[in-house]
Design an enzyme around this catalytic site. Structure first.
Site, PDB file in Angstrom:
ATOM      1  N   CYS A 113     -48.298  48.359 -49.233  1.00  0.00           N
ATOM      2  CA  CYS A 113     -47.675  49.443 -48.480  1.00  0.00           C
ATOM      3  C   CYS A 113     -46.512  50.003 -49.276  1.00  0.00           C
ATOM      4  O   CYS A 113     -45.349  49.766 -48.983  1.00  0.00           O
ATOM      5  CB  CYS A 113     -47.205  48.939 -47.118  1.00  0.00           C
ATOM      6  N   PHE A 252     -42.574  37.834 -33.757  1.00  0.00           N
ATOM      7  CA  PHE A 252     -42.168  36.427 -33.857  1.00  0.00           C
ATOM      8  C   PHE A 252     -42.840  35.560 -32.793  1.00  0.00           C
ATOM      9  O   PHE A 252     -42.188  34.744 -32.138  1.00  0.00           O
ATOM     10  CB  PHE A 252     -40.649  36.285 -33.768  1.00  0.00           C
ATOM     11  N   ARG A 254     -44.337  32.571 -32.087  1.00  0.00           N
ATOM     12  CA  ARG A 254     -44.421  31.272 -32.752  1.00  0.00           C
ATOM     13  C   ARG A 254     -44.124  30.175 -31.752  1.00  0.00           C
ATOM     14  O   ARG A 254     -43.149  30.251 -31.007  1.00  0.00           O
ATOM     15  CB  ARG A 254     -43.433  31.207 -33.918  1.00  0.00           C
TER      16      ARG A 254
END
Length: 278
Positions: A113, A252, A254
């Protein structure tokens, strides 16, 4: 690009490596993700070269054309001819397509990217990005289940470690998953499949293996999905765009925790959060 030699069309290839582990050196064969260049022509005009994983390439072409505003539906396409040997996709539309030839011609879309790709998107996002008003909601347990489904389908990533993955899910199940060395390509493959098969995107979420960049967020808005869920972080620009475009960005994910960065009303219980004082 047409003069370059083509390689095998598998998603992965085997290469010898020398591996160091725990004080020992070992020679072994390792699975490596394939990098393949596909050049798209529209009505004999060269549009772009996309570096991709050579799978679901028809879906990739349709998704790319739609997300960039070249077509609005698959009905506009008269024919699509893929040559895996030459690395070309030749699209013929039923009527003339007008696009800025000076900008699009010979545009090279890298698998990473970098600056070229970001510039390419920002030139078109005002036309193709759209606000998402879908009222889909997820519970925290459903957020975790979506990521678990993504992980369960990540066979190529587990074998090579060299691809991104995207999955389209409902609160109940995974609908489809796609992998590619380019994260934007994985999303285009999902979009292209949905366009060709008339799959409604209302009530769905996209799970993503990488970070939520502005590029990824724009692609989700173009597809028309209201929730994007990722294991990694979003960028500040992606959050700003998510706020503006009505998309719930979750990152996030997790263990048994995640962060909601925008439009928390889609996540059950998020609006009841207490302010943490440190």
């Amino acid at each position: 690009m047409s003069g370059q030699p083509r390689i095998a069309m598998s998603e992965k290839m085997t290469r010898p490596v020398v591996r160091y582990r725990d004080g020992e050196w070992v020679r072994r064969n390792d699975e490596i993700a394939t990098e393949y260049a596909l050049t798209i022509y529209v009505n004999d005009n060269e549009l772009a070269t996309i570096v991709c994983t050579p799978s679901y390439m028809e879906d990739l072409v349709y998704g790319f054309l739609a997300s960039e505003g070249i077509i609005q539906s698959v009905d506009q396409v008269e024919s699509l001819q893929l040559s895996r040997f030459l690395g070309t996709a030749r699209v013929r539309t039923k009527s003339a397509i007008t696009f800025n030839q000076a900008f699009y011609n010979k545009r090279y879309i890298a698998s990473c990217c970098g600056k070229g790709r970001q510039s390419f998107y920002f030139q078109n996002d005002a036309v193709t990005a759209k606000r998402v008003d879908d009222a889909v909601t997820l519970s925290p347990d459903e957020v975790f289940a979506v990521i678990d489904e993504l992980d369960g389908a990540a066979t190529l990533f587990q074998e090579t470690g060299g691809v991104h993955m995207a999955a389209l899910c409902t609160p109940e199940k995974l609908l489809l998953a796609r992998t590619d060395i380019g994260r934007h390509n994985a999303l285009d493959k999902i979009y292209g499949y949905c366009l060709q098969n008339g799959i409604s995107l209302r009530g769905t979420a996209i799970a993503f293996s990488g970070r939520i960049s502005s590029e990824v967020l724009l692609k989700v808005s173009k597809i028309g999905v209201g929730i994007v869920i990722a294991r990694s972080a979003p960028t500040a620009l992606a959050i700003d765009m998510a706020d503006e475009l009505g998309i719930t960005a979750i990152g996030f994910v997790r263990g048994r925790a995640f962060n909601v960065y925008s439009h928390p009303w889609r996540i059950v219980g998020a609006l009841q959060a207490d302010t943490e004082v440190k």
